[in-house]
Scaffold this motif. Structure first.
Motif, PDB file in Angstrom:
ATOM      1  N   ASP A 167       0.825  -1.214   0.000  1.00 12.09           N
ATOM      2  CA  ASP A 167       0.000   0.000   0.000  1.00 12.09           C
ATOM      3  C   ASP A 167       0.858   1.263   0.000  1.00 12.09           C
ATOM      4  O   ASP A 167       0.610   2.204  -0.759  1.00 12.09           O
ATOM      5  N   SER A 168       1.882   1.283   0.852  1.00 12.62           N
ATOM      6  CA  SER A 168       2.744   2.468   0.911  1.00 12.62           C
ATOM      7  C   SER A 168       3.625   2.562  -0.333  1.00 12.62           C
ATOM      8  O   SER A 168       3.897   3.661  -0.840  1.00 12.62           O
ATOM      9  N   VAL A 169       4.081   1.420  -0.841  1.00 12.22           N
ATOM     10  CA  VAL A 169       4.902   1.421  -2.055  1.00 12.22           C
ATOM     11  C   VAL A 169       4.068   1.892  -3.248  1.00 12.22           C
ATOM     12  O   VAL A 169       4.536   2.642  -4.107  1.00 12.22           O
ATOM     13  N   PHE A 170       2.799   1.468  -3.287  1.00 12.84           N
ATOM     14  CA  PHE A 170       1.922   1.839  -4.397  1.00 12.84           C
ATOM     15  C   PHE A 170       1.709   3.352  -4.451  1.00 12.84           C
ATOM     16  O   PHE A 170       1.586   3.927  -5.530  1.00 12.84           O
ATOM     17  N   ALA A 171       1.666   3.989  -3.285  1.00 16.80           N
ATOM     18  CA  ALA A 171       1.515   5.451  -3.252  1.00 16.80           C
ATOM     19  C   ALA A 171       2.706   6.119  -3.938  1.00 16.80           C
ATOM     20  O   ALA A 171       2.542   7.093  -4.683  1.00 16.80           O
ATOM     21  N   ASP A 172       3.914   5.587  -3.698  1.00 16.24           N
ATOM     22  CA  ASP A 172       5.110   6.124  -4.363  1.00 16.24           C
ATOM     23  C   ASP A 172       5.031   5.903  -5.876  1.00 16.24           C
ATOM     24  O   ASP A 172       5.423   6.772  -6.665  1.00 16.24           O
ATOM     25  N   TYR A 173       4.531   4.720  -6.242  1.00 18.16           N
ATOM     26  CA  TYR A 173       4.373   4.396  -7.666  1.00 18.16           C
ATOM     27  C   TYR A 173       3.446   5.396  -8.340  1.00 18.16           C
ATOM     28  O   TYR A 173       3.765   5.930  -9.415  1.00 18.16           O
ATOM     29  N   GLU A 174       2.319   5.671  -7.726  1.00 17.07           N
ATOM     30  CA  GLU A 174       1.366   6.620  -8.297  1.00 17.07           C
ATOM     31  C   GLU A 174       1.963   8.015  -8.422  1.00 17.07           C
ATOM     32  O   GLU A 174       1.749   8.703  -9.421  1.00 17.07           O
TER      33      GLU A 174
END
Length: 209
Positions: A55-62
């Motif tokens: 979830d936190s990694v996905f925020a960086d991806y976005e």
């Protein structure tokens, strides 16, 4: 235009400058697609390695994806406006030559921001322009592209919810309420403004013959 005069050479050179903008964008689009693939591969690997923290990694991806997407959109807007400025400058020169040869007033060239509006209306209502551009669909296209130009200049390319179905946006992808131009749309845009200029120029040259 069987024989090239200096005016022909200058005109064709300026026309090529508009078309060359598309070549530049195509190169940028290739790099952008590569960058998107790199981002996707990078975060796919991170997802596999950090599944529980995704979830936190996905925020960086976005965030990273959004930055590159915004850069791409801004670049397309910049190219769109640069092409329009060249188009407007060229059409102004051709108009002035035609008006001079026809002994007509050049008054519409005095107001920069309204020049294309006045040119289109002048063409539609005046005998002077009756034979300049015969394709009415092309005139409609130029008017539609002008509205998109105005949106970029005055509203940073943002489109409100109520505007999404308007005719001038029918072939444009809207991302987060900002206009994003496909390669097909930009090619049609460049072809239309170049065709408009070519028809005006041919008419101007034929006046002398």
């Amino acid at each position: 235009m069987n024989q090239f005069s200096m005016r022909d050479i200058v005109f064709n050179y300026e026309l090529e400058q508009i078309k060359n903008l598309m070549l530049y964008l195509e190169k940028v689009n290739v790099l952008w697609e590569e960058e998107k693939r790199n981002i996707d591969e990078k975060y796919k690997s991170l997802k596999d390695e950090n599944h529980e923290h995704w979830d936190s990694v996905f925020a960086d991806y976005e965030d990273e994806y959004h930055v590159f997407e915004l850069f791409s959109i801004n670049l397309k807007h910049s190219v769109y406006i640069t092409a329009w400025m060249t188009f407007e400058s060229m059409s102004r020169k051709i108009y002035e030559d035609i008006a001079t040869k026809k002994g007509e007033s050049k008054s519409i060239i005095k107001e920069n921001t309204k020049f294309i509006d006045k040119l289109i209306k002048h063409h539609l209502k005046s005998k002077l322009w009756k034979e300049v551009i015969v394709e009415e669909d092309l005139i409609d296209d130029i008017d539609r592209y002008k509205k998109v130009r105005n949106n970029i200049i005055h509203n940073n390319g943002q489109v409100q919810q109520g505007d999404l179905k308007k005719a001038e946006y029918k072939d444009i992808v809207i991302k987060s309420y900002r206009m994003d131009f496909s390669s097909e749309y930009l090619h049609e845009y460049v072809e239309s403004i170049c065709s408009f200029l070519e028809q005006m120029y041919v008419y101007k040259e034929n006046i002398e013959r």
